[in-house]
Design a protein around this motif. Structure first.
Motif, mmCIF file in Angstrom:
data_model
loop_
_atom_site.group_PDB
_atom_site.id
_atom_site.type_symbol
_atom_site.label_atom_id
_atom_site.label_comp_id
_atom_site.label_asym_id
_atom_site.label_seq_id
_atom_site.Cartn_x
_atom_site.Cartn_y
_atom_site.Cartn_z
ATOM 1 N N SER A 98 45.451 -27.789 35.269
ATOM 2 C CA SER A 98 46.430 -27.497 34.020
ATOM 3 C C SER A 98 46.452 -26.023 33.614
ATOM 4 O O SER A 98 45.410 -25.580 33.067
ATOM 5 C CB SER A 98 46.277 -28.419 32.969
ATOM 6 O OG SER A 98 47.456 -28.211 31.641
ATOM 7 N N ASP A 99 47.675 -25.445 33.602
ATOM 8 C CA ASP A 99 47.824 -24.172 32.913
ATOM 9 C C ASP A 99 46.923 -23.148 33.262
ATOM 10 O O ASP A 99 46.383 -22.141 32.516
ATOM 11 C CB ASP A 99 48.198 -24.076 31.631
ATOM 12 C CG ASP A 99 47.305 -24.801 30.854
ATOM 13 O OD1 ASP A 99 46.005 -24.731 30.997
ATOM 14 O OD2 ASP A 99 47.468 -25.007 29.592
ATOM 15 N N THR A 100 46.065 -23.013 34.414
ATOM 16 C CA THR A 100 45.223 -22.084 34.881
ATOM 17 C C THR A 100 45.434 -21.453 36.233
ATOM 18 O O THR A 100 44.666 -20.741 36.959
ATOM 19 C CB THR A 100 43.585 -22.662 35.168
ATOM 20 O OG1 THR A 100 44.055 -23.902 36.120
ATOM 21 C CG2 THR A 100 43.244 -23.635 33.759
ATOM 22 N N THR A 109 42.981 -19.926 30.886
ATOM 23 C CA THR A 109 44.347 -20.568 30.875
ATOM 24 C C THR A 109 45.419 -19.477 30.728
ATOM 25 O O THR A 109 45.227 -18.257 30.404
ATOM 26 C CB THR A 109 44.469 -21.342 29.495
ATOM 27 O OG1 THR A 109 44.156 -20.527 28.459
ATOM 28 C CG2 THR A 109 43.556 -22.719 29.461
ATOM 29 N N ASP A 110 46.671 -19.876 31.122
ATOM 30 C CA ASP A 110 47.680 -18.836 31.452
ATOM 31 C C ASP A 110 48.315 -18.429 29.943
ATOM 32 O O ASP A 110 48.733 -17.199 29.795
ATOM 33 C CB ASP A 110 48.939 -19.706 31.833
ATOM 34 C CG ASP A 110 49.010 -20.114 33.028
ATOM 35 O OD1 ASP A 110 48.025 -19.758 33.865
ATOM 36 O OD2 ASP A 110 49.778 -20.833 33.660
ATOM 37 N N ASN A 138 43.252 -18.378 38.158
ATOM 38 C CA ASN A 138 43.379 -17.141 37.261
ATOM 39 C C ASN A 138 42.265 -16.487 37.496
ATOM 40 O O ASN A 138 42.173 -15.307 37.634
ATOM 41 C CB ASN A 138 43.790 -17.538 35.862
ATOM 42 C CG ASN A 138 45.351 -17.900 35.723
ATOM 43 O OD1 ASN A 138 46.235 -17.499 36.464
ATOM 44 N ND2 ASN A 138 45.532 -18.522 34.529
ATOM 45 N N ARG A 191 38.218 -21.525 29.630
ATOM 46 C CA ARG A 191 39.073 -21.719 30.667
ATOM 47 C C ARG A 191 39.960 -20.600 30.712
ATOM 48 O O ARG A 191 40.337 -19.808 29.800
ATOM 49 C CB ARG A 191 39.947 -22.920 30.538
ATOM 50 C CG ARG A 191 39.421 -24.208 30.959
ATOM 51 C CD ARG A 191 40.509 -25.385 31.525
ATOM 52 N NE ARG A 191 41.235 -25.678 30.347
ATOM 53 C CZ ARG A 191 42.384 -26.320 30.507
ATOM 54 N NH1 ARG A 191 42.522 -26.650 31.541
ATOM 55 N NH2 ARG A 191 42.921 -26.631 29.302
#
Length: 208
Positions: free
Chosen positions: A111-113, A78-79, A144, A76
């Motif tokens: 979540s966090d992407t 992700t951040d 992202n 993913r």
């Protein structure tokens, strides 16, 4: 756990390397040493853990400076992973081919992407953007990955081919952000909506 003393030396004639490591916290320096050993490999394939380990805090410059083709399986966008990817990219001025694979989880897909937008990528001053010729990117849910793809489309002047695979849940965002992007090159861009398994999709698109 990785060995305490690697002493791998330099693989100056290595054509292809695949690194799938599972380092512990105290193994980060060893991962960096392994990457230094393959700094001039022509084709490099990395998994998420190997990308994230030495670059997650952005404090260590990428040692793999002469890579021609990079493939990454990141799961993913992700951040916490994106800054590690950016740190890696900053050390790859000669990169011509980039392939990024990801997979959208069924649980908590957003979540966090979605914390690293187009402006984030522009601020990275990535030298490789002028060298990219072929890009394959598999998007997951969240923005992202989409913003990275948009950055490439709008800032890579020598891009020839770009393959974009996206899940149904982000089809509206793909249409709005990517298909309406001002492409700076004359690249052929192929969009593919992934409604099921992504196995073999990259190969099929490249051969089409």
């Amino acid at each position: 756990m990785l060995m305490n003393h690697l002493k791998l030396g330099k693989f100056s004639r290595l054509e292809t390397a695949l690194l799938c490591l599972r380092p512990e916290e105290n193994d980060l320096d060893k991962v960096y040493e392994i990457l230094c050993s393959v700094s001039k490999v022509r084709v490099l394939k990395l998994d998420k853990a190997t990308v994230k380990a030495p670059f997650s805090k952005g404090s260590m410059p990428a040692p793999i400076y002469d890579i021609h083709s990079l493939s990454m399986d990141i799961r993913r966008f992700t951040d916490d992973l994106v800054p590690a990817m950016a740190s890696l990219f900053r050390g790859l001025p000669n990169l011509h081919i980039l392939c990024i694979q990801s997979k959208s989880p069924r649980d908590d897909p957003q979540s966090d992407t979605s914390g690293c937008d187009m402006e984030y990528w522009k601020l990275q001053n990535l030298a490789f953007i002028n060298q990219l010729v072929v890009v394959s990117i598999e998007l997951c849910n969240g923005s992202n990955g989409i913003d990275l793809a948009r950055y490439i489309l709008e800032c890579a002047p020598n891009l020839l081919h770009m393959f974009i695979i996206y899940p149904t849940l982000v089809s509206e965002m793909v249409t709005r952000k990517l298909k309406e992007s001002k492409i700076v090159s004359g690249a052929k861009v192929v969009y593919h909506e992934n409604k099921g398994s992504s196995s073999g999709i990259f190969q099929k698109l490249i051969l089409s």
